[in-house]
Design an enzyme around this catalytic site. Structure first.
Site, PDB file in Angstrom:
ATOM      1  N   GLU A 191       0.817  -1.207   0.000  1.00  0.00           N
ATOM      2  CA  GLU A 191       0.000   0.000   0.000  1.00  0.00           C
ATOM      3  C   GLU A 191       0.856   1.264   0.000  1.00  0.00           C
ATOM      4  OE1 GLU A 191      -3.847   2.026   2.217  1.00  0.00           O
ATOM      5  OE2 GLU A 191      -2.691   0.495   3.292  1.00  0.00           O
ATOM      6  N   GLU A 290     -12.130   1.880   3.860  1.00  0.00           N
ATOM      7  CA  GLU A 290     -11.209   2.377   4.877  1.00  0.00           C
ATOM      8  C   GLU A 290     -11.348   3.897   5.008  1.00  0.00           C
ATOM      9  OE1 GLU A 290      -6.894   0.939   6.301  1.00  0.00           O
ATOM     10  OE2 GLU A 290      -6.879   2.112   4.454  1.00  0.00           O
TER      11      GLU A 290
END
Length: 316
Positions: A191, A290
């Site tokens: 990420e 998220e």
């Protein structure tokens, strides 16, 4: 109070039924068909994955009840960054309940995968060992909660070293980790983040380059649309350029990092684009939610679901 009445009172009393939501099969409870302001079970086109706590005001604090609520609302996936830190017995229990409900488990964060204290860019054996031990533990966690995905962040820059040396160090460590994860049928998704300029992994093209160098099906990109909007913009072209190495998506609007429709990103268009591409290639991604909520309390949870209904209403 029976659970079906609890959910009904949570949303019906607020008078905030989701008009326009598509119904798939039965409603949340079989005797609700004649009730005026109930929430139908949404037939989302994509696998949106809420977090624990996202619907706590409506479902309560019990994690199993929260999973049931997600399923009642039509969500077919979930993610839990902190799963690796939960008691193993609870991991198993949650995995079994998700399987029963037809919910696919998305990512959890690989503990000590790399951070400011043990950055993989430094190339130090002690940091690499921490990462590799984390990979071994992650395989066991994944077996218990039935997932094939774990998030890895390599950590910060090592400013004393040239960037090419740092990149080589990260690639070497990830190759070793990928071997461990592949043996356990687990994929790490790297990420790139926008939280601080000190983070080594910042853009999707940089992550693409590293994934190509690692050259393993157990090392892919986590394309967090919120972070990439902040760091590079040009979202749809970057998705196309990195497509072959993307293994997972996460969502959050910018500014604010809240639900879609609250910021500048045209999520309806982004979702449509990804949906069409994945359908053409017979793929199915999970989209981790998220982000926070733009409103508080139960009303904020209703607003969040309505935002996903709206953003998922693209035509194909």
């Amino acid at each position: 109070m029976q659970r079906r009445n609890f959910v009904k009172s949570t949303f019906g009393a607020a008078g905030l039924g989701l008009t326009g939501a598509s119904v798939s099969g039965a409603s949340i409870a079989e005797n609700w068909h004649s009730q005026p302001n109930f929430l139908a079970k949404n037939n989302f086109k994509l696998k949106y994955a809420p977090h624990f706590g996202m619907f706590e005001n409506s479902a309560g604090k019990d994690l199993i009840d929260q999973l049931k609520f997600m399923a009642d609302m039509g969500f077919t996936a979930m993610e839990d960054n902190g799963m690796m830190g939960r008691d193993p017995a609870l991991q198993t229990k949650l995995g079994e309940e998700m399987a029963r409900l037809g919910i696919t488990m998305g990512v959890f964060v690989l503990d000590k995968g790399g951070n400011g204290q043990n950055t993989l860019a430094a190339g130090k054996q002690e940091y690499i060992d921490i990462f590799l031990n984390g990979c071994k533990k992650a395989v066991e966690t994944a077996k218990r909660c039935n997932t094939k995905l774990t998030t890895v962040v390599p950590g910060d820059f090592e400013r004393k070293l040239p960037i090419g040396i740092q990149t080589g160090n990260v690639i070497d460590a990830l190759r070793r980790g990928a071997d461990i994860l592949a043996a356990g049928n687990l994929t790490m998704v790297l990420e790139p983040l926008s939280d601080t300029p000190n983070l080594f992994l910042r853009t999707s093209d940089q992550t693409y380059e590293i994934c190509r160098a690692v050259n393993s099906p157990s090392c892919k990109i986590l394309f967090d649309i919120y972070h990439m909007q902040k760091n590079e913009g040009h979202i749809i072209p970057h998705i196309d350029w990195c497509w072959s190495e993307i293994g997972y998506f996460q969502i959050g609007d910018n500014p604010g990092r809240n639900e879609p429709t609250t910021g500048e990103i045209n999520y309806k268009n982004v979702f449509k684009h990804i949906y069409q591409k994945q359908k053409a290639e017979n793929k199915e991604f999970i989209f981790g939610m998220e982000h926070g909520k733009s409103q508080q309390g139960k009303e904020g949870e209703v607003a969040l679901i309505k935002a996903y209904v709206e953003s998922d209403s693209f035509t194909v």
